[in-house]
Design a protein around this motif. Structure first.
Motif, PDB file in Angstrom:
ATOM      1  N   ALA A  74       0.812  -1.210   0.000  1.00 30.69           N
ATOM      2  CA  ALA A  74       0.000   0.000   0.000  1.00 30.69           C
ATOM      3  C   ALA A  74       0.849   1.264   0.000  1.00 30.69           C
ATOM      4  N   PHE A  86     -19.135   3.631  -0.952  1.00 28.85           N
ATOM      5  CA  PHE A  86     -19.306   4.219   0.367  1.00 28.85           C
ATOM      6  C   PHE A  86     -19.794   5.669   0.295  1.00 28.85           C
ATOM      7  N   ARG A  89     -21.390   9.076   6.785  1.00 26.72           N
ATOM      8  CA  ARG A  89     -21.112  10.326   7.485  1.00 26.72           C
ATOM      9  C   ARG A  89     -19.620  10.467   7.680  1.00 26.72           C
ATOM     10  N   LEU A  90     -18.978  11.029   6.658  1.00 23.47           N
ATOM     11  CA  LEU A  90     -17.538  11.148   6.686  1.00 23.47           C
ATOM     12  C   LEU A  90     -17.228  12.377   5.859  1.00 23.47           C
ATOM     13  N   PHE A  98      -7.536   9.406   4.896  1.00 22.74           N
ATOM     14  CA  PHE A  98      -7.323   7.959   4.952  1.00 22.74           C
ATOM     15  C   PHE A  98      -6.193   7.534   4.016  1.00 22.74           C
ATOM     16  N   PHE A 101      -3.208   6.450   5.741  1.00 17.32           N
ATOM     17  CA  PHE A 101      -3.292   5.305   6.649  1.00 17.32           C
ATOM     18  C   PHE A 101      -2.114   4.333   6.533  1.00 17.32           C
ATOM     19  N   PRO A 102      -1.683   3.978   5.296  1.00 17.47           N
ATOM     20  CA  PRO A 102      -0.568   3.012   5.208  1.00 17.47           C
ATOM     21  C   PRO A 102       0.722   3.552   5.831  1.00 17.47           C
ATOM     22  N   ARG A 105      -0.772   4.493  10.139  1.00 20.49           N
ATOM     23  CA  ARG A 105      -1.823   3.700  10.784  1.00 20.49           C
ATOM     24  C   ARG A 105      -2.857   4.582  11.469  1.00 20.49           C
ATOM     25  N   GLY A 106      -3.208   5.689  10.859  1.00 22.08           N
ATOM     26  CA  GLY A 106      -4.307   6.497  11.374  1.00 22.08           C
ATOM     27  C   GLY A 106      -3.897   7.716  12.171  1.00 22.08           C
ATOM     28  N   GLN A 152      -2.235   9.128  -0.918  1.00 21.37           N
ATOM     29  CA  GLN A 152      -1.532   7.930  -0.444  1.00 21.37           C
ATOM     30  C   GLN A 152      -0.060   7.986  -0.860  1.00 21.37           C
TER      31      GLN A 152
ATOM     32  N   HIS B 197      -8.676   2.930  14.040  1.00 25.23           N
ATOM     33  CA  HIS B 197      -8.275   3.548  12.768  1.00 25.23           C
ATOM     34  C   HIS B 197      -8.449   2.559  11.616  1.00 25.23           C
ATOM     35  N   ALA B 198      -8.083   1.311  11.854  1.00 28.54           N
ATOM     36  CA  ALA B 198      -8.266   0.288  10.822  1.00 28.54           C
ATOM     37  C   ALA B 198      -9.753   0.129  10.514  1.00 28.54           C
ATOM     38  N   ASP B 200     -12.045   2.436  10.602  1.00 33.87           N
ATOM     39  CA  ASP B 200     -12.441   3.541   9.725  1.00 33.87           C
ATOM     40  C   ASP B 200     -12.196   3.164   8.269  1.00 33.87           C
ATOM     41  N   VAL B 201     -11.051   2.520   8.024  1.00 36.79           N
ATOM     42  CA  VAL B 201     -10.681   2.155   6.659  1.00 36.79           C
ATOM     43  C   VAL B 201     -11.516   0.966   6.175  1.00 36.79           C
ATOM     44  N   ALA B 203     -14.478   0.380   6.887  1.00 33.11           N
ATOM     45  CA  ALA B 203     -15.814   0.876   6.558  1.00 33.11           C
ATOM     46  C   ALA B 203     -15.925   1.316   5.099  1.00 33.11           C
ATOM     47  N   LEU B 204     -14.792   1.576   4.443  1.00 30.18           N
ATOM     48  CA  LEU B 204     -14.831   2.002   3.041  1.00 30.18           C
ATOM     49  C   LEU B 204     -15.135   0.848   2.093  1.00 30.18           C
ATOM     50  N   ALA B 208     -11.418  -0.488  -1.407  1.00 27.48           N
ATOM     51  CA  ALA B 208     -10.688   0.677  -0.901  1.00 27.48           C
ATOM     52  C   ALA B 208      -9.816   0.296   0.299  1.00 27.48           C
ATOM     53  N   LEU B 212      -5.663   0.437   0.708  1.00 28.67           N
ATOM     54  CA  LEU B 212      -4.991   1.156   1.783  1.00 28.67           C
ATOM     55  C   LEU B 212      -4.200   0.209   2.690  1.00 28.67           C
ATOM     56  N   ILE B 214      -5.089  -2.886   4.051  1.00 22.25           N
ATOM     57  CA  ILE B 214      -5.741  -3.803   4.988  1.00 22.25           C
ATOM     58  C   ILE B 214      -5.754  -5.200   4.378  1.00 22.25           C
ATOM     59  N   GLU B 253     -24.588   7.979  16.241  1.00 20.49           N
ATOM     60  CA  GLU B 253     -24.240   8.562  14.948  1.00 20.49           C
ATOM     61  C   GLU B 253     -24.989   9.875  14.736  1.00 20.49           C
ATOM     62  N   ARG B 254     -26.249   9.884  15.155  1.00 23.52           N
ATOM     63  CA  ARG B 254     -27.062  11.087  15.008  1.00 23.52           C
ATOM     64  C   ARG B 254     -26.512  12.200  15.904  1.00 23.52           C
ATOM     65  N   GLY B 257     -22.709  12.930  14.474  1.00 21.38           N
ATOM     66  CA  GLY B 257     -22.615  13.252  13.061  1.00 21.38           C
ATOM     67  C   GLY B 257     -21.360  12.730  12.382  1.00 21.38           C
ATOM     68  N   THR B 258     -20.773  11.672  12.931  1.00 26.26           N
ATOM     69  CA  THR B 258     -19.594  11.112  12.271  1.00 26.26           C
ATOM     70  C   THR B 258     -19.617   9.593  12.409  1.00 26.26           C
ATOM     71  N   GLN B 259     -18.918   8.921  11.492  1.00 20.67           N
ATOM     72  CA  GLN B 259     -18.790   7.476  11.609  1.00 20.67           C
ATOM     73  C   GLN B 259     -17.374   7.081  11.995  1.00 20.67           C
ATOM     74  N   ARG B 260     -16.571   8.049  12.397  1.00 30.94           N
ATOM     75  CA  ARG B 260     -15.214   7.697  12.803  1.00 30.94           C
ATOM     76  C   ARG B 260     -15.252   6.929  14.115  1.00 30.94           C
TER      77      ARG B 260
END
Lengths: 252, 315
Positions: A74, A86, A89-90, A98, A101-102, A105-106, A152, B197-198, B200-201, B203-204, B208, B212, B214, B253-254, B257-260
């Motif tokens: 990556a 996707f 809510r982001l 993101f 990330f590689p 790691r966040g 990236q 953090h992983a 979050d990724v 979730a894509l 994707a 990144l 994973i 979530e409501r 307002g984020t999904q992190r």
């Protein structure tokens, strides 16, 4: 350099790729063209290890894609697919972030934040940076995903039809940005394109596929000929040269 | 960021308020005894709340679906089948006579075992996540129909015992089991937090996330194992309370307002604590101990979830 040797792929008895061999040099913009079902996306997803390699070998910068740890790969290569799917809510800034990330790691460093800002500016997303992805149009979301891939910072960028959903202005801007990444940053971009005129205008090299085989491979001047295009797509198109630029009239 | 942080602290304050109320309202009699009793119950409530909230967040992230609950994996249905089978075979009295430690261990092992036996082979063969979920849903239907078949066959008096065992019960949890539950839940929660953090990724989606870096199938297997473990522990401890997760994650979530996941995981867990502990306190002191919390949570949770769905707007 991307080295592809003897790669074959089949699903449920249908062969999608037959014994494909191809070597792509570093630092070029390479377009994959061909009719629907030619195997362009499949080849790209194999290089990007999005599906397991069934036969043959693929190496990117000497790293075999099926045996190199995902995290190491990556940092060398990234991919963007047609259906990004996707839309939660982001914010756009979070998504582009993101891309780092590689590397961390966040955990974002100041250097990462500067890169994110640069990517946002480059892809004309600064005004949208704090908007949620779910509020964006398809084209805006597409640009955000390409900006993430750019962020990236990999030497190799594989893009599956990144011009989908983009209007002419943004399609041109996208191709110019990719061109600039190749010329000024020495990156390698492999891109699946449907409109061969974009390939004619921006690609260094074109690989033409049909029925899971490579039909031709060379510079745009070599590939975009009336005979070869007929072999690929099954009808005769007019190939013109206007102000030194190849133009294929593929519609009547 | 600070606006989001304030929302997380709001959820934390709400949870703390409910905890304080639970411990303090209507104290009388032998203080030490009452407080110990309440603390035990509080621990059970908090542990289940956190386990269910974290498990639901993880499952929704892996599947990319915001309206799934871990009950799709069929583990709670297996638990009910186990309870019913025990009542059927041993009768109401025999069922009540089994050592609770044995019951807990058997339920835990059965749920983890079924999850490993069914889901691991599917994951190993790289089949799609949806096929796996469908398998879980079908197993759930199978377990539920077997349960209702057995329930028809048992003695009406025994059936009343079974009814009691089919809903979550926080009052009769044993201290030693609680310790085991807390250790497992804490381990699972810490693991989830370290993966934030992983996640979050992840979730894509697979493409994707792979791009990144994973390792998709390995990461998914680990996350689903975590979900199965958390659900199994909380179900074995108090009974099925899966619907709660759906509501608290949607609320979290409501609210933020984020999904992190750095925000979503703690907020969902805190809201779950507030709902369970607050609900229990209200039932006990406001409504004079009428009704079981499990039943009320499912009922109010269902209404609330419908409300959230109906008012979801695309901003």
């Amino acid at each position: 350099m991307i080295e592809i040797e003897g790669v074959g792929l089949s699903h449920h008895g249908t062969t999608i790729l037959h014994d494909v061999a191809l070597t792509l040099p570093k630092g070029e913009l390479i377009a994959l063209i061909g009719p629907n079902g030619a195997g362009k996306s499949s080849l790209l997803s194999l290089v990007a290890r999005l599906q397991p390699l069934q036969r043959g070998r693929i190496a990117v910068d000497g790293l075999p894609v099926d045996r190199t740890p995902g995290r190491d790969l990556a940092r060398v290569l990234t991919v963007m697919r047609q259906d990004t799917g996707f839309a939660g809510r982001l914010s756009v800034r979070e998504l582009v972030g993101f891309g780092r990330f590689p590397h961390g790691r966040g955990r974002l460093t100041d250097g990462d934040r500067a890169l994110i800002d640069e990517a946002l500016a480059l892809f004309d997303l600064t005004a949208l940076a704090d908007r949620d992805l779910m509020t964006l149009s398809g084209g805006q979301r597409q640009r955000a995903f390409v900006a993430m891939a750019f962020c990236q910072g990999t030497d190799y960028l594989l893009l599956d039809e990144p011009l989908n959903n983009l209007d002419m202005m943004y399609a041109r801007q996208m191709m110019r940005l990719l061109r600039e990444m190749v010329e000024q940053r020495g990156r390698t971009v492999v891109i699946v394109l449907h409109d061969i005129n974009y390939a004619a205008a921006y690609a260094d090299r074109i690989v033409a596929l049909k029925d899971g085989r490579i039909v031709a491979h060379g510079s745009p001047d070599d590939i975009l000929t009336v005979d070869l295009l007929e072999r690929l797509y099954g009808y005769r198109m007019q190939v013109h040269r206007i102000d030194g630029q190849l133009l294929v009239r593929h519609h009547d | 960021m600070s606006a989001v942080e304030r929302r997380v602290w709001l959820a934390a304050g709400l949870a703390l308020l409910c905890v304080v109320l639970h411990m303090a309202v209507g104290l009388r009699g032998n203080l030490a005894f009452v407080l110990e009793l309440r603390a035990l119950k509080l621990l059970a409530l908090v542990q289940v709340a956190v386990a269910v909230a974290v498990a639901t967040v993880l499952l929704q992230t892996v599947t990319g679906n915001r309206i799934l609950t871990p009950s799709i994996m069929g583990l709670d249905a297996l638990y009910l089948l186990g309870q019913t089978a025990m009542v059927f075979l041993l009768g109401g009295l025999g069922f009540a006579g089994i050592d609770p430690r044995l019951k807990f261990l058997a339920a835990l092992l059965a749920m983890v075992g079924i999850a490993a036996a069914v889901f691991l082979p599917i994951l190993r063969r790289h089949l799609s996540l949806y096929r796996m979920l469908l398998t879980g849903a079908l197993l759930g239907i199978l377990f539920r129909s077997l349960t209702s078949l057995l329930a028809r066959l048992i003695d009406p008096n025994d059936f009343a015992v079974l009814q009691g065992a089919s809903y979550a019960n926080f009052s009769a949890v044993r201290g030693d089991l609680l310790v085991v539950g807390c250790v497992l839940t804490a381990a699972g929660t810490v693991t989830a937090w370290r993966l934030r953090h992983a996640l979050d990724v992840v979730a894509l989606g697979p493409a994707a996330a792979t791009a990144l870096g994973i390792d998709w199938s390995r990461q998914i297997t680990a996350i689903l194992a975590l979900v199965a473990m958390l659900v199994a522990v909380s179900t074995a401890l108090v009974g099925p309370v899966v619907f709660l997760g759906l509501v608290v994650v949607a609320l979290a979530e409501r609210l933020t307002g984020t999904q992190r996941h750095a925000v979503l995981l703690p907020t969902a867990a805190l809201i779950a604590v507030a709902v369970l502990v607050g609900g229990q306190t209200l039932l006990q002191h406001g409504l004079g101990g009428a009704g079981a919390l499990g039943v009320v949570v499912e009922f109010v949770g269902g209404l609330l979830f419908l409300f959230l769905l109906a008012t979801e707007r695309r901003r």
